[in-house]
Design an enzyme around this catalytic site. Structure first.
Site, PDB file in Angstrom:
ATOM      1  N   HIS A 304       0.751  -1.124   0.033  1.00 41.02           N
ATOM      2  CA  HIS A 304      -0.173   0.036   0.026  1.00 41.02           C
ATOM      3  C   HIS A 304       0.852   1.340  -0.054  1.00 41.02           C
ATOM      4  CE1 HIS A 304      -4.031  -1.525   0.134  1.00 41.02           C
ATOM      5  NE2 HIS A 304      -3.647  -2.352   1.231  1.00 41.02           N
ATOM      6  N   CYS A 373       0.176   1.833  -5.695  1.00 41.93           N
ATOM      7  CA  CYS A 373      -0.768   2.366  -6.256  1.00 41.93           C
ATOM      8  C   CYS A 373      -0.244   4.094  -6.575  1.00 41.93           C
ATOM      9  CB  CYS A 373      -2.013   2.756  -5.553  1.00 41.93           C
ATOM     10  SG  CYS A 373      -2.934   0.999  -5.493  1.00 41.93           S
ATOM     11  N   ARG A 382      -0.507   2.625 -11.466  1.00 43.95           N
ATOM     12  CA  ARG A 382       0.510   1.823 -10.914  1.00 43.95           C
ATOM     13  C   ARG A 382       2.025   2.527 -10.752  1.00 43.95           C
ATOM     14  NH1 ARG A 382      -3.420   0.475  -9.389  1.00 43.95           N
ATOM     15  NH2 ARG A 382      -4.401  -1.780  -8.896  1.00 43.95           N
TER      16      ARG A 382
END
Length: 405
Positions: A304, A373, A382
Site C-alpha cells: 500500500h 498505487c 501503478r
C-alpha cells in the site's frame, strides 16, 4: 355728533356774569381749533373742562391715571396770572402749550371741609377666563352605577365558571397550536440533522482510513516481524525448501533510505496480507514470480502507498544506487535501485516479467520489482520501481553495510 355744549345764556360768561362772545376777537376761532386734540370732544375756548368722576374702587389697570389739565406758558408781559387760565385774552393766539407747574392760587378764605363720602363697594367685573375656570371647577355629574343582573343561583354560577374554564382551555389550545411547528420546519430540521450526522460519520470514516488503519497495520506488521525473527533464532539450520502458504511471512524487507522495515508474506491478498501492513509476494499464476534465492528471475512484491501501514508511500523518492535489502532466515539479499516507472495502467503485467521490458534490463538476471498505487489516495494507476541484486550475504557474516550505517 358733536358733544353737547355747557348750558347757559349765549353771550354771557358763566364765571363772571359778563356778556361774553367766544369768537368776538379776531383769530380766536382758528386758535381754538388748532388747540383741539379731538375737534368733536374738546370744549370751546374759555370753557373749563370738568375732570371725570373717579372710578368706584379705583381706576382699573386698563385706564391711565388722571392728569391735571395743561397750562399755557405764554402770557402778556406784565399781566398778572389770571385765576382762570382759559379766559379770553390770557394767551396770544397760536402760543406754545407746555406742561407747567400749576400757578399759585389767590388767597381765599378756607372753606369748611366736606364730609367724607363713604367708600364705594367694588363690583367685580366678570370675564370669560373667570367664567371658564369656574365652569371647569364645577363637579361632573356622577356616573350611574352599572345595573348588575340578578343572581341566577348556583346553576348560573356553575355555567359562568364552566364558560370561563372553556375560554381558558380554548386559549391554551390556541397557544399550543401557535407553538407547534409547521411540517416544513420539522422536515428541514430532520434533513439538517441527517446531513450533520452524515458529515460526522464521513469525518470518522476518513479519520479511520487515514490514521487508525495505519496504527493497526503498523502494530500487526511489527508483531509479524518479531515472530519471524523469533522463529529464525529458535530453529536455525538450513533454508526451508518447502512452499509457503498464502499469508505466511517468510522474509523482511529493509529500505534504509526511507526507514522502512516490513515483513514479506506469500500472496497479494488485500485482506490477508496488504491490509495488515505487510508486503505481498506475487506467487500465484499467472502472476507468479521468482523467490530471492532463485538463481535467475524477478522477485516482485506489492504494498500500500496510503493507509494500512503505507510501506511504499515514498518509494518514488528512491534514486538509482539506493539499497533495498531482503532478509531471510539465513541470508541477506542486497539490491540496488536502477530505474522507475512513475505511472502505468494496472493491466500492464509485463512490469513483473523475468526481464521487464521497460526496466532497462536486456538479459535474465536476479531482479526485484516494487509495485504500488498512484497518485496518492487513489488506485487509478501503478508506480513501479526496479532493482538489481548486487550481493548475497549469509547471516553468519553479520549485517550488510547498508543496515549498519
Amino acid at each position: 355728533m358733536t358733544a353737547l355744549r355747557p348750558e347757559g345764556t349765549y353771550g354771557s360768561d358763566p364765571h363772571s356774569g359778563d356778556p361774553y362772545d367766544p369768537y368776538a376777537e379776531p383769530g380766536a376761532f382758528e386758535a381754538a381749533v388748532g388747540r383741539l386734540a379731538d375737534p368733536l370732544n374738546d370744549p370751546l375756548p374759555g370753557r373749563e373742562q370738568t375732570p371725570p368722576e373717579p372710578y368706584p374702587g379705583g381706576y382699573p389697570e386698563a385706564y391711565p391715571p388722571y392728569r391735571e389739565p395743561r397750562r399755557y406758558d405764554a402770557y402778556p408781559t406784565g399781566a398778572p396770572t389770571p385765576a382762570d387760565p382759559y379766559a379770553p385774552g390770557v394767551h396770544a393766539p397760536g402760543a406754545h402749550v407746555t406742561e407747567a407747574a400749576p400757578a399759585p392760587e389767590p388767597a381765599v378764605a378756607p372753606e369748611p371741609a366736606p364730609a367724607p363720602a363713604p367708600d364705594p363697594v367694588p363690583v367685580p367685573v366678570p370675564d370669560d377666563e373667570t367664567m371658564l375656570l369656574r365652569r371647569a371647577e364645577e363637579p361632573l355629574p356622577a356616573r350611574p352605577e352599572p345595573v348588575r343582573p340578578p343572581d341566577g343561583g348556583r346553576a348560573a354560577r356553575r355555567r359562568a365558571r364552566q364558560g370561563r374554564q372553556g375560554r381558558r382551555a380554548q386559549q391554551g389550545r390556541r397557544a399550543r397550536r401557535a407553538q407547534r411547528e409547521s411540517p416544513m420546519v420539522i422536515a428541514s430540521r430532520v434533513v439538517g440533522e441527517l446531513f450533520i450526522t452524515l458529515g460526522v460519520v464521513m469525518l470518522l470514516f476518513v479519520s479511520y482510513q487515514l490514521w487508525w488503519t495505519n496504527v493497526i497495520a503498523d502494530r500487526q506488521a511489527g508483531d509479524e516481524a518479531k515472530k519471524l525473527e523469533q522463529q529464525w533464532e529458535d530453529k536455525g539450520g538450513d533454508r526451508d525448501p518447502g512452499v509457503f502458504s498464502p499469508g505466511q511471512g517468510f522474509a523482511i524487507m529493509h529500505i534504509p533510505r526511507l526507514d522502512v522495515k516490513v515483513p514479506i508474506a506469500e500472496g497479494v491478498d488485500e485482506n490477508g496480507v496488504l491490509d495488515r501492513g505487510m508486503v505481498g509476494h506475487y506467487a500465484e499464476e499467472p502472476l507468479k514470480t521468482a523467490m530471492p534465492w532463485d538463481k535467475t528471475g524477478n522477485f516482485a512484491v506489492a504494498g500500500h502507498r496510503n493507509t494500512h501501514g503505507e510501506p511504499f508511500r515514498y518509494i518514488n523518492k528512491l534514486d538509482p544506487g539506493d539499497p533495498i535489502v531482503v532478509e531471510t532466515r539465513d541470508t541477506y539479499y542486497i539490491y540496488e535501485m536502477t530505474s522507475r516507472l512513475d505511472s502505468t495502467l494496472p493491466s500492464n503485467v509485463g512490469v513483473i516479467d523475468p526481464v521487464p521490458a521497460e526496466s532497462g534490463f536486456t538479459e535474465p538476471g536476479r531482479y526485484i520489482t516494487l509495485t504500488t498505487c498512484t497518485p496518492e489516495f487513489t488506485s487509478k494507476y501503478r508506480l513501479i520501481v526496479w532493482g538489481k541484486m548486487v550481493e548475497e550475504r549469509p547471516r553468519s557474516e553479520g549485517k550488510p553495510d547498508a543496515l549498519v550505517r
